[in-house]
Scaffold this active site. Structure first.
Site, short mmCIF file in Angstrom:
data_model
loop_
_atom_site.label_atom_id
_atom_site.label_comp_id
_atom_site.label_asym_id
_atom_site.label_seq_id
_atom_site.Cartn_x
_atom_site.Cartn_y
_atom_site.Cartn_z
N CYS B 173 0.81 -1.22 0.00
CA CYS B 173 0.00 0.00 0.00
C CYS B 173 0.84 1.26 0.00
CB CYS B 173 -0.96 -0.03 1.17
SG CYS B 173 -2.02 -1.48 1.09
N HIS B 313 -2.26 8.59 5.73
CA HIS B 313 -2.57 7.29 5.13
C HIS B 313 -4.01 6.95 5.50
CE1 HIS B 313 -1.69 3.53 3.24
NE2 HIS B 313 -1.88 2.81 4.33
N GLU B 324 -0.88 5.54 13.19
CA GLU B 324 -0.50 6.76 12.48
C GLU B 324 -0.56 7.96 13.43
OE1 GLU B 324 -2.62 7.49 8.82
OE2 GLU B 324 -1.04 8.86 8.13
N LYS B 345 -8.95 8.92 1.83
CA LYS B 345 -9.59 7.60 1.76
C LYS B 345 -11.00 7.59 2.33
CE LYS B 345 -5.30 4.84 1.81
NZ LYS B 345 -4.27 5.84 2.20
N HIS B 350 -9.53 2.87 -0.19
CA HIS B 350 -8.09 2.56 -0.22
C HIS B 350 -7.74 1.98 -1.58
CE1 HIS B 350 -4.11 1.60 0.69
NE2 HIS B 350 -4.24 0.92 1.81
N PHE B 409 1.42 -3.46 4.15
CA PHE B 409 1.76 -4.81 4.61
C PHE B 409 3.23 -5.12 4.26
CE2 PHE B 409 -2.71 -6.96 4.22
CZ PHE B 409 -3.13 -6.26 5.32
#
Lengths: 396, 423
Positions: B173, B313, B324, B345, B350, B409
């Site tokens: 991501c 993010h 975050e 987002k 996402h 990830f």
């Protein structure tokens, strides 16, 4: 010699021939080596499968092993060998500032689940609903993490604590070329001082053969050495499982920590020839010019796959240059896809370090090389697209 | 006269072209209008049946010609559309871009429908190699190319005349941000005067949705789809799978000024730090994300006090938003309460491999337009996350510098620092 020359201080190799530098050197310099080809597993295709490997030697935690399928294990294992070889394994300070570039495809699917879905489809008319039904209930939740391309790098970070930065390049042989080229450029420019770069490919899965055979690239029928497959049935490629990782450092960084240097990496050249317009031959010739091969006899460690058009063009280029003596290692290991270029560089560095060339892997097509190689050309011409070459030279 | 070299003596990197596609529409203008009016692109899934699925909404891009043609075809079209807009804006030839290509895109796989077709075409009755046995007779270059990881970039390179071997990358991501970082680094090394960085993701297939679902990463909200993505809310319950693309034309400031191009913003700094804690979870102390933010600031030559807005993010997963916040509050201290932090987002979902590029594009537009897009669906604030999330409604504000975060990830953390003007 310059402080930011790119030098190789660690090599990690795994293939059908075994694991480690000694095993590879021994098998590749043997006069009459035993073939590692297996033609029974996926007839009419042949592969070079992995030998037995005790994964726990590089991946000690069972929990880590369980999260990976063979492809990730193989890459993580080869990366561990390279770190060991460079004296970096367990060096927290250096691993935490080390930059990682991995050339990767994807991991293995669960063949049993896929087959169960396909077999059930013969009784059903609502395939998409069947797909939802089976995938939601039968997929192992963490399998996704064993398949994602960047999770080989992720596992290397987790198992070996390499955490400076982590980037994964995709795109068959070209990914391996770009990984080495970018790593070398980062060191030369001072953007990085020490890097781990490499890739792995696990061919022992029908899907991994499928991605070649959808365009008819695989050799069918009796095995032949790489250069002699032009007239054989099929597309000429025989694949293998394997991995190659390199520890690259700036000369200054390697010397400061007093490490043995196998070889230096000189110019790395890459390209995207427009093959459909017949530009491969001229593009390869330009790449060879860019890597500036020195005068005198030079060993050419070729990543040729056996794919007809690409292999023929590479053969014509090398044979047209009297100074070059080619060795196509895929005759011994099979084609290692993303790992092909790092593997070629590793074999070039080994030959320079050990002061001897590999004997011909195919006496009919590869001429003898006597003496001590001072420089070696490494090539990877993609079976379908993308090309790369590098010059590997004696350390000083 | 602007400095052409940065604080470390490297070429300053400008952005001279931007292109975007998301579930909100094609092109910057439509996207910006929707984004600043707080509109959601999340909708019920119609691309495939939703039987047996716990998550039934997504931010898929359903209005392109390739939207129903599989992940490879759609990812290509998304990338092409964004790249065309960006190159046109930058004023380069659409078929002779003349710089390298860095493409962030999802890992490719044989589409299930192609797999089924092979199975049905095979002669053998039962065998695990049955699909393989039909492969060479299929004779479909399209299906073959859909399984080659380098093919989308190869086609883009052919279409736009980018130079050299195109790089296709994945940092999960964070991929879109990494593509930009690679372009910035290439220009800084003096390898090129310009680069095309694209993030594109058209991989919202049933299997992709199920895979994320099995990892408990997705929202299972059964209310209105537009309300499902709610970053920083107390009741956030996962991200919403989405598609999209963005392309940036990156160019040395020197080259941009010399040809009289309009400078849309400056890519000041990039930072990354990988995490060795777990495949999907961050180290509990947040040190890798903190390290990535600090590395980006250091690379940009800016202090914490000089960041005016954070494009988060902000995935809307319980884990990400908490971590975050931890990393931002650690880096910025008390001042984080007064820095606007919003998540695109909340509206576009996402977009995975594309997210970092799309959010960089929106960050640059935020500075140019002087408008901060909101975090929508912020009805139930998480008291543990004390941020000014620009709740629900856009805010007019002069923003000179942006930090954009991307975490993925596999321990991937990449941050970009952008500025409105050169210095």
């Amino acid at each position: 010699m310059a402080p930011r020359d790119v030098v190789i201080t660690g090599i990690g190799l795994v293939s059908s021939l075994g694991e480690g530098n000694d095993a590879h050197w021994e098998k590749l310099t043997a006069e009459d080596p035993a073939s590692t080809v297996n033609s029974e597993r996926f007839p009419p295709y042949s592969i070079h499968p992995l030998p037995e490997i005790d994964w726990s030697l590089q991946i000690p935690k069972r929990g880590d092993l369980r999260q990976m399928e063979t492809w990730q294990r193989l890459g993580t294992y080869a990366a561990g060998l390279a770190l060991d070889d460079a004296g970096l394994k367990g060096d927290e300070a250096l691993c935490s500032t080390m930059d990682l570039v991995v050339a990767a495809g994807g991991g293995e699917r669960d063949g049993n689940v896929d087959m169960a879905i396909l077999e059930a489809s013969t009784q059903r008319k609502d395939f998409d609903v069947l797909l939802n039904e089976k995938l939601t209930t039968e997929l192992r939740p963490t399998l996704f993490l064993a398949q994602l391309s960047n999770l080989l790098a992720g596992n290397i970070s987790i198992v070996h604590k390499v955490t400076g930065s982590s980037r994964t390049f995709m795109g068959e042989e070209g990914a391996g070329v770009s990984a080495v080229e970018t790593a070398a450029a980062r060191i030369r420019s001072g953007q990085s001082t020490h890097m781990l770069v490499g890739g792995a490919f696990q061919t022992d899965h029908p899907d991994m053969l499928l991605t070649y055979e959808l365009n008819g690239y695989l050799l069918r029928g009796p095995w032949q050495p790489v250069w002699q497959r032009q007239k054989s049935e099929g597309g000429g490629v025989v694949t293998g499982s394997g991995g190659a990782f390199l520890v690259l450092e700036s000369r200054e960084h390697a010397e400061q920590r007093g490490r043995k240097i196998y070889a230096s990496i000189g110019p790395v050249a890459s390209g995207r020839a427009r093959r459909s317009r017949g530009e491969l031959a001229s593009a390869l010739s330009e790449l060879l010019d860019k890597v500036a091969v020195p005068s005198g006899p030079v060993l050419a460690i070729s990543g040729a796959s056996g794919a007809h058009a690409a292999t023929e063009a590479e053969k014509a280029l090398i044979d047209g240059n009297d100074a070059l003596a080619k060795r196509a290692f895929s005759s011994r290991t099979g084609h290692l896809k993303e790992a092909q270029f790092p593997f070629a560089i590793a074999l070039a560095a080994l030959a320079i370090d050990r002061g001897a060339a590999y004997p011909s892997f195919d006496a009919d097509s590869e001429k003898p090389f006597t003496g001590k190689p001072q420089a070696a050309l490494a090539t990877a011409v993609g079976y379908h697209q993308f090309e790369g070459m590098a010059l590997v030279t004696a350390p000083a | 006269m602007a400095n052409l070299k940065d604080h470390l003596g490297r070429p300053v990197v400008a952005v001279t072209g931007i292109g975007v596609v998301t579930s909100l529409g094609i092109g910057k203008a439509d996207n910006w209008a929707a984004l600043t009016s707080g509109q959601s692109g999340i909708h019920p899934i119609t691309r495939f049946p939703i039987d047996h699925l716990n998550t039934q909404m997504a931010g898929t891009v359903d209005f392109l010609e390739s939207s129903s043609k599989g992940a490879a075809a759609l990812t290509y079209e998304l990338a092409e559309s964004a790249a065309r807009e960006a190159i046109e804006e930058a004023g380069f030839n659409e078929d002779d871009f003349g710089g390298p290509l860095f493409l962030a895109s999802p890992p490719v796989e044989l589409d299930w429908h192609d797999r089924l077709a092979l199975f049905e075409a095979a002669d053998e009755e039962t065998s695990n190699n049955r699909v393989l046995s039909a492969a060479r007779r299929l004779n479909s270059p399209e299906v073959f190319e859909s399984t080659q990881f380098g093919s989308i970039a190869d086609r883009l390179a052919e279409t736009f005349g980018t130079t050299g071997l195109p790089i296709t990358l994945s940092t999960a991501c964070a991929s879109g941000a990494t593509a930009i970082q690679l372009g910035v680094e290439a220009i800084r090394r003096g390898e090129c005067e310009r680069a095309l960085a694209i993030g594109a993701d058209g991989s919202a297939t049933a299997e992709a949705l199920i895979r994320f679902s099995l990892l408990s990463a997705l929202s299972t909200n059964s209310g209105p789809p537009s309300k499902a993505s709610k970053p920083f809310s107390k009741d956030r319950d996962g991200f919403v799978l989405a598609e999209g693309s963005a392309a940036l034309v990156l160019e040395s400031l020197e080259s941009a000024l010399a040809r009289g191009a309009e400078v849309l913003g400056i890519l000041r700094g990039c930072g990354e730090k990988s995490d060795d804690f777990h495949r999907t979870r961050s180290k509990p102390d947040g040190s890798p994300a903190i390290g990535a933010v600090k590395a980006a600031l250091a690379d940009a030559g800016l202090s914490e006090d000089e960041i005016g807005y954070v494009n988060a993010h902000g995935t809307s997963t319980p884990e990400n938003d908490k971590m975050e916040y931890l990393s931002l509050s650690t880096v910025f201290g008390e001042r984080i309460k007064s820095i606007p932090v919003s998540s695109n987002k909340s509206m576009i979902g996402h977009t995975l491999s594309a997210a970092g590029a799309i959010e960089a594009a929106f960050s640059l537009m935020t500075m140019r337009e002087g408008v901060i897009p909101p975090t929508i669906n912020y009805d139930n604030p998480d008291p543990a996350i004390d941020l000014d999330v620009v709740p629900n409604v856009k805010r007019v504000a002069q923003v000179n510098t942006v930090l954009s975060n991307s975490f993925g990830f596999g321990g991937q953390n990449t941050c970009l620092v952008m500025a409105r003007e050169p210095v």
